[in-house]
Design an enzyme around this catalytic site. Structure first.
Site, mmCIF file in Angstrom:
data_model
loop_
_atom_site.group_PDB
_atom_site.id
_atom_site.type_symbol
_atom_site.label_atom_id
_atom_site.label_comp_id
_atom_site.label_asym_id
_atom_site.label_seq_id
_atom_site.Cartn_x
_atom_site.Cartn_y
_atom_site.Cartn_z
ATOM 1 N N ASP A 1 0.843 -1.194 0.000
ATOM 2 C CA ASP A 1 0.000 0.000 0.000
ATOM 3 C C ASP A 1 0.881 1.246 0.000
ATOM 4 O O ASP A 1 2.072 1.177 0.264
ATOM 5 C CB ASP A 1 -0.976 0.009 1.182
ATOM 6 C CG ASP A 1 -0.282 -0.171 2.522
ATOM 7 O OD1 ASP A 1 0.914 -0.502 2.527
ATOM 8 O OD2 ASP A 1 -0.932 0.032 3.555
ATOM 9 N N TYR B 1 2.786 4.788 0.885
ATOM 10 C CA TYR B 1 3.293 5.430 2.097
ATOM 11 C C TYR B 1 2.206 6.351 2.653
ATOM 12 O O TYR B 1 1.529 7.057 1.904
ATOM 13 C CB TYR B 1 4.529 6.266 1.778
ATOM 14 C CG TYR B 1 5.723 5.498 1.245
ATOM 15 C CD1 TYR B 1 6.391 4.568 2.038
ATOM 16 C CD2 TYR B 1 6.207 5.734 -0.039
ATOM 17 C CE1 TYR B 1 7.504 3.880 1.554
ATOM 18 C CE2 TYR B 1 7.322 5.053 -0.530
ATOM 19 C CZ TYR B 1 7.955 4.127 0.275
ATOM 20 O OH TYR B 1 9.054 3.453 -0.194
ATOM 21 N N PHE C 1 7.355 1.844 -3.852
ATOM 22 C CA PHE C 1 8.674 2.097 -3.263
ATOM 23 C C PHE C 1 9.236 3.500 -3.531
ATOM 24 O O PHE C 1 10.249 3.880 -2.949
ATOM 25 C CB PHE C 1 9.707 1.045 -3.713
ATOM 26 C CG PHE C 1 9.389 -0.346 -3.255
ATOM 27 C CD1 PHE C 1 9.634 -0.738 -1.951
ATOM 28 C CD2 PHE C 1 8.812 -1.263 -4.126
ATOM 29 C CE1 PHE C 1 9.320 -2.029 -1.512
ATOM 30 C CE2 PHE C 1 8.494 -2.553 -3.705
ATOM 31 C CZ PHE C 1 8.752 -2.937 -2.397
ATOM 32 N N HIS D 1 11.476 -9.493 1.346
ATOM 33 C CA HIS D 1 11.153 -8.069 1.241
ATOM 34 C C HIS D 1 12.401 -7.235 1.521
ATOM 35 O O HIS D 1 13.225 -7.610 2.360
ATOM 36 C CB HIS D 1 10.047 -7.702 2.232
ATOM 37 C CG HIS D 1 9.390 -6.389 1.945
ATOM 38 N ND1 HIS D 1 9.931 -5.183 2.356
ATOM 39 C CD2 HIS D 1 8.255 -6.087 1.277
ATOM 40 C CE1 HIS D 1 9.155 -4.204 1.957
ATOM 41 N NE2 HIS D 1 8.129 -4.711 1.292
#
Length: 230
Positions: free
Chosen positions: A67, A69, A88, A197
């Site tokens: 999702d 930031y 990202f 991750h």
């Protein structure tokens, strides 16, 4: 009805989705959030930024995030959201988030590319890297607050349709959440590169060679490798 901020080629590519009940629910929930005077990130014009910067014909790689930031940063008296509609990525004025720092470390280590001093991945998007979040909006300061809007049905449909209609796409699935989407991808037609991750809370991303492997797979299929420099 097509989203007004989504470009034409993606509107046509995803046209079946916009008449489905789940998409009507997304619009309903979004309008309710607006009516409650929520501060919503990213700004409305950037919700579909990933698609608008990466036309379908240019897609070579999909990097899946979760999702947006939910934070913001003050610069010269102005509030700048971290979220910019690209997984990202953050605007240039915003400090580089920890996960993105690890992404840069892996690129630097495996491809000998100088680490940039900003977190804006717009150039990647323009080079055919679809930076796709699975949830598209969030309320300021409340992580995951829009996860029940139905965005995940839309992003699942995007992944599945890319898998069905395109050929030889590299899907980057980092972390267990992203890996759970592998069932949407035809691995006989596409390349799935899974890894831990990049979050500092996880281990194993640095040293995974995901970017090097992506380029090797593209070249193997007669495609141009990605220039990962920023």
């Amino acid at each position: 009805m097509y989203p007004k901020t989504l470009n034409k080629d993606w509107c046509e590519f995803l046209s079946e989705e916009f008449s489905k009940p789940y998409f009507a629910n997304i619009i309903k929930c979004y309008k309710q959030a607006q009516a409650q005077n929520q501060t919503i990130f990213p700004p409305r014009e950037l919700i579909f930024n990933a698609f608008n910067l990466t036309p379908i014909a240019t897609v070579r790689v999909v990097i899946l995030g979760q999702d947006p930031y939910h934070g913001s940063f003050q610069s010269n008296g102005q509030e700048i959201p971290q979220a910019m509609g690209l997984s990202f990525s953050v605007p240039r004025q915003v400090p580089i988030p920890p996960s993105l720092k690890n992404i840069y470390k892996e690129i630097s280590q495996s491809l000998n590319i100088v680490m940039p001093n900003h977190g804006d991945l717009t150039i990647w998007a323009k080079r055919g890297i679809l930076l796709l979040n699975t949830i598209f909006t969030v309320e300021k300061g409340k992580a995951g607050s829009h996860k029940d809007f139905g965005w995940q049905y839309f992003s699942d449909s995007v992944i599945a349709r890319i898998s069905k209609m395109l050929e030889g796409i590299v899907f980057m699935l980092w972390g267990n959440f992203a890996k759970s989407k592998s069932n949407l991808i035809d691995s006989n037609k596409h390349i799935v590169i899974a890894a831990p991750h990049p979050s500092p809370l996880s281990r194993g991303f640095i040293g995974s060679n995901v970017f090097k492997r992506a380029n090797e797979e593209l070249v193997r299929r007669g495609k141009e490798p990605i220039d990962w420099s920023l």
